[in-house]
Design an enzyme around this catalytic site. Structure first.
Site, PDB file in Angstrom:
ATOM      1  N   ARG A  28     -10.822   0.633 -29.091  1.00  0.00           N
ATOM      2  CA  ARG A  28     -10.563   0.659 -30.540  1.00  0.00           C
ATOM      3  C   ARG A  28     -11.846   0.513 -31.344  1.00  0.00           C
ATOM      4  NH1 ARG A  28      -5.008   0.008 -30.835  1.00  0.00           N
ATOM      5  NH2 ARG A  28      -4.154  -1.297 -29.157  1.00  0.00           N
ATOM      6  N   PRO A  42      12.392  -8.624   9.432  1.00  0.00           N
ATOM      7  CA  PRO A  42      12.338  -8.304   7.989  1.00  0.00           C
ATOM      8  C   PRO A  42      12.498  -6.806   7.735  1.00  0.00           C
ATOM      9  CG  PRO A  42      10.565  -9.822   8.566  1.00  0.00           C
ATOM     10  CD  PRO A  42      11.204  -9.393   9.858  1.00  0.00           C
ATOM     11  N   THR A  43      11.967  -5.986   8.628  1.00  0.00           N
ATOM     12  CA  THR A  43      12.121  -4.531   8.481  1.00  0.00           C
ATOM     13  C   THR A  43      13.592  -4.144   8.606  1.00  0.00           C
ATOM     14  OG1 THR A  43       9.915  -4.085   9.317  1.00  0.00           O
ATOM     15  CG2 THR A  43      11.508  -2.290   9.510  1.00  0.00           C
ATOM     16  N   GLY A  52       0.803  -1.221   0.000  1.00  0.00           N
ATOM     17  CA  GLY A  52       0.000   0.000   0.000  1.00  0.00           C
ATOM     18  C   GLY A  52       0.834   1.269   0.000  1.00  0.00           C
ATOM     19  N   HIS A 102     -15.062   5.907 -19.769  1.00  0.00           N
ATOM     20  CA  HIS A 102     -14.831   5.337 -18.429  1.00  0.00           C
ATOM     21  C   HIS A 102     -15.075   6.393 -17.354  1.00  0.00           C
ATOM     22  CE1 HIS A 102     -12.869   1.539 -19.731  1.00  0.00           C
ATOM     23  NE2 HIS A 102     -12.622   2.256 -20.809  1.00  0.00           N
ATOM     24  N   ILE A 152      -1.268   4.067  -1.278  1.00  0.00           N
ATOM     25  CA  ILE A 152      -2.239   4.642  -0.334  1.00  0.00           C
ATOM     26  C   ILE A 152      -1.511   5.537   0.676  1.00  0.00           C
ATOM     27  CG2 ILE A 152      -3.989   4.104   1.432  1.00  0.00           C
ATOM     28  CD1 ILE A 152      -4.872   3.236  -1.312  1.00  0.00           C
ATOM     29  N   CYS A 181     -17.837   0.888 -21.476  1.00  0.00           N
ATOM     30  CA  CYS A 181     -16.961   0.558 -22.595  1.00  0.00           C
ATOM     31  C   CYS A 181     -17.368  -0.764 -23.243  1.00  0.00           C
ATOM     32  CB  CYS A 181     -15.500   0.591 -22.152  1.00  0.00           C
ATOM     33  SG  CYS A 181     -14.388   0.889 -23.535  1.00  0.00           S
ATOM     34  N   GLN A 189     -20.799  -1.886 -25.205  1.00  0.00           N
ATOM     35  CA  GLN A 189     -20.831  -2.560 -26.504  1.00  0.00           C
ATOM     36  C   GLN A 189     -21.660  -3.843 -26.417  1.00  0.00           C
ATOM     37  OE1 GLN A 189     -16.648  -2.943 -27.558  1.00  0.00           O
ATOM     38  NE2 GLN A 189     -16.410  -0.738 -27.869  1.00  0.00           N
ATOM     39  N   GLU A 219     -15.434   5.938 -14.357  1.00  0.00           N
ATOM     40  CA  GLU A 219     -14.758   5.531 -13.116  1.00  0.00           C
ATOM     41  C   GLU A 219     -13.402   6.204 -12.932  1.00  0.00           C
ATOM     42  OE1 GLU A 219     -15.167   3.639 -15.758  1.00  0.00           O
ATOM     43  OE2 GLU A 219     -13.559   2.176 -16.053  1.00  0.00           O
TER      44      GLU A 219
HETATM   45  N1  GLN Z   1     -12.455  -4.040 -26.377  1.00  0.00           N
HETATM   46  C1  GLN Z   1     -13.268  -2.882 -26.587  1.00  0.00           C
HETATM   47  C2  GLN Z   1     -12.627  -1.905 -27.544  1.00  0.00           C
HETATM   48  O1  GLN Z   1     -11.429  -1.919 -27.738  1.00  0.00           O
HETATM   49  C3  GLN Z   1     -13.589  -2.203 -25.289  1.00  0.00           C
HETATM   50  C4  GLN Z   1     -12.396  -1.700 -24.535  1.00  0.00           C
HETATM   51  C5  GLN Z   1     -12.673  -1.410 -23.089  1.00  0.00           C
HETATM   52  O2  GLN Z   1     -13.627  -1.936 -22.509  1.00  0.00           O
HETATM   53  N2  GLN Z   1     -11.844  -0.622 -22.458  1.00  0.00           N
HETATM   54  O3  GLN Z   1     -13.320  -1.105 -28.120  1.00  0.00           O
END
Ligand code: GLN
Length: 533
Positions: free
Chosen positions: A464, A192-193, A18, A510, A21, A383, A387, A512
């Site tokens: 892609r 170990p430290t 970590g 993304h 962190i 992503c 799809q 996230e």
């Molecule tokens: N494999 C998909 C693409 O290249 C989605 C990529 C992903 O989920 N980051 O478009």
């Protein structure tokens, strides 16, 4: 502050202790005292970046706004400090060597033998100092990946040794180690430290502060022992006990006095107090949420939760802000079939269909998308997940039974997901996806427009393939709205079910990557809000 101060964070005994962190927590505390702070990570592996690595190797590949594929620790830095990092914040041995070799070919070193010392170490030092030289930061925290004693981390430690010599009081080293507990003996062990500090000293670096990662409280006597054997002051031996949540670590480190000692070692007067009110407010929400929200994360890397680090942290942020405790179920997509989807996905308040690449587990994701769509379950596809939602819709609503992505079925007669025009001639695999932050226009009167409360957003990408616009009209006519698109290329970035009662959204980007503790992502907040109602 007149001069930038440098803090190096190294690790010993074992990896995965970590360091990220601890670095992020210290960064947060310094930032909360009003200082300008950035954090960077130096990874000793030879890959230019982690973009070509399987997530099982080092966990998720994190993407910065400028489109660099980086180590997942940069995600922690951004989430803790609410800052954006860039290409320069993550440097690998591969990048260093590539740069030195390019210079050699260019003739920059004409006449000399190019060597690890000084050429590689100079390149490392230049990169370490780069952000500090901008004058934008009071503190630059540099985390060195790997474990002290590894052959590949030697040039980095050597660079730290040289920098310490050159910079004197303007830099310090924090060494993080592990204190194992021997059950049979009922004892914590510091040996170990001691060995790992010796290793560091052998390489010429004396730690100023030692952080002990431990599962049990460290006694005063043990702290004295570590101080004595490792040449550090007693109060510079810091305990980092396991916490229920990583977001408690900055507060623990503040109680242990880590930021105070860092300032003292760097000769800075301890005048301001770290202002952690916002952080504590989040932490209280996180700790006091008793009712839970059950979220299923459907993906193929669920064996290692680090593979979905940013998604999980985003869900934690969003759940806390909704006063809910996240009850996360990691569901292996390969295991989901049409017959068992109901049983595998039973009792969930919401489903996330994860990003990914390639065929393994793809049909399971498509089945999860179908189950969520048919059963009015709150569902976010990210992503590859988006799809899969599109493919499922084409197959089961539009009746295009062979609908597919050309990533997996090159010759499908219904390429609902197809390679992007700009990707068709790409041969190299490293760093060549559509990467980084792109503008997206949101259509009025859609779910995403309401959620973001804006006409235009910027989100990070890594892919892609894309939604094939030949199918746009059929999707729209049958109840799937293409609610977000790139204004320049017209690429479809968001799809959502038209049904106003069903929160079912797929995003090509993304979200996230940009959820932080103090600025949780609106899409995740609304996903959780909807899941609990
Ligand atoms: N494999 C998909 C693409 O290249 C989605 C990529 C992903 O989920 N980051 O478009």
């Amino acid at each position: 502050m007149s001069e930038t101060k440098y803090i190096f964070v190294t690790g010993g005994v074992a990896s995965s202790l970590g360091k990220g962190i601890i670095s992020a927590s210290l960064g947060k505390l310094l930032q909360a005292r009003g200082y300008r702070v950035t954090i960077q990570k130096f990874d000793p592996y030879i890959n230019i970046d982690p973009g070509t690595l399987n997530p099982f190797e080092h966990g998720e590949c994190y993407v910065t706004a400028d489109g660099t594929e980086t180590d997942l620790d940069l995600g922690h830095y951004e989430r803790f400090l609410n800052i954006q990092t860039h290409r320069v914040n993550n440097v690998t041995s591969g990048r260093i060597y590539q740069e030195v070799i390019n210079k050699e070919r260019r003739g920059d070193y004409l006449g000399t033998t190019v060597q690890v010392i000084p050429h590689i170490t100079n390149e490392i030092k230049e990169n370490i100092l780069y952000l500090g030289n901008s004058g934008d930061f009071d503190f630059v925290i540099t985390e060195i990946g790997g474990t002290v004693g590894d052959i590949e981390s030697l040039p980095f430690i050597e660079s730290i040794r040289q920098l310490r010599w050159e910079m004197g009081r303007n830099c310090i080293n924090i060494h993080l180690t592990y204190v194992p507990y021997l059950k049979a003996a009922g004892e914590l062990k510091t040996k170990p430290t001691q060995h790992s500090v010796k290793e560091l000293q052998q390489e010429g670096v004396q730690p100023d502060i030692i952080v002990l990662r431990t599962e049990h409280p460290i006694s005063q006597q043990m702290r004295h022992k570590v101080a004595l054997f490792c040449n550090v002051e007693y109060d510079a031996v810091i305990e980092s006990a396991d916490m229920k949540t990583i977001y408690e670590v900055p507060i623990r480190m503040q109680e242990e006095g880590l930021d105070r000692i860092v300032l003292r070692k760097l000769g800075i007067e301890d005048t301001r107090k770290a202002e952690m009110d916002d952080w504590n407010m989040f932490l209280n929400k996180l700790k006091n949420a008793h009712r839970s929200v059950r979220i299923g994360l459907v993906g193929k890397y669920v064996r290692l939760s680090d593979a979905y680090k940013s998604i999980i942290e985003s869900l934690i942020h969003a759940s806390a802000y909704n006063d809910r405790k996240l009850d996360l179920r990691l569901i292996l997509s390969e295991d989901i079939t049409r017959d068992n989807a109901k049983e595998k996905l039973a009792d969930l308040d919401g489903i996330i269909i994860a990003p990914g690449f390639g065929e393994r587990g793809m049909e399971g994701k498509i089945e999860a998308a179908r189950y969520a769509r048919e059963n009015n379950i709150t569902c976010l596809g990210i992503c590859f997940g988006m799809q899969c939602m599109a493919i499922e819709f084409a197959r089961n609503v539009l009746g295009l039974t062979d609908a597919h992505s050309t990533e997996v079925a090159e010759n499908t007669s219904n390429p609902v997901i197809d390679i992007m025009e700009s990707q068709k001639n790409v041969v190299d695999m490293g760093g060549t996806m559509r990467l980084g932050s792109f503008e997206c226009r949101l259509r009025a009167n859609t779910k995403v427009h309401r959620i973001y409360g804006s006409d235009t957003i910027f989100e990070r990408h890594r892919h892609r393939y894309e939604f094939n616009s030949d199918y746009a009209e059929r999707f729209e006519r049958n109840g799937m709205v293409l609610s977000g698109s790139n204004p320049k290329t017209n690429l479809t970035e968001i799809i959502e079910l038209a049904d106003p009662k069903h929160w079912y959204i797929g995003v090509q980007f993304h979200p996230e990557y940009s959820s932080t503790v103090l600025r949780p992502h609106p899409l995740f907040i609304d996903f959780i809000r909807n899941a609990i109602h």
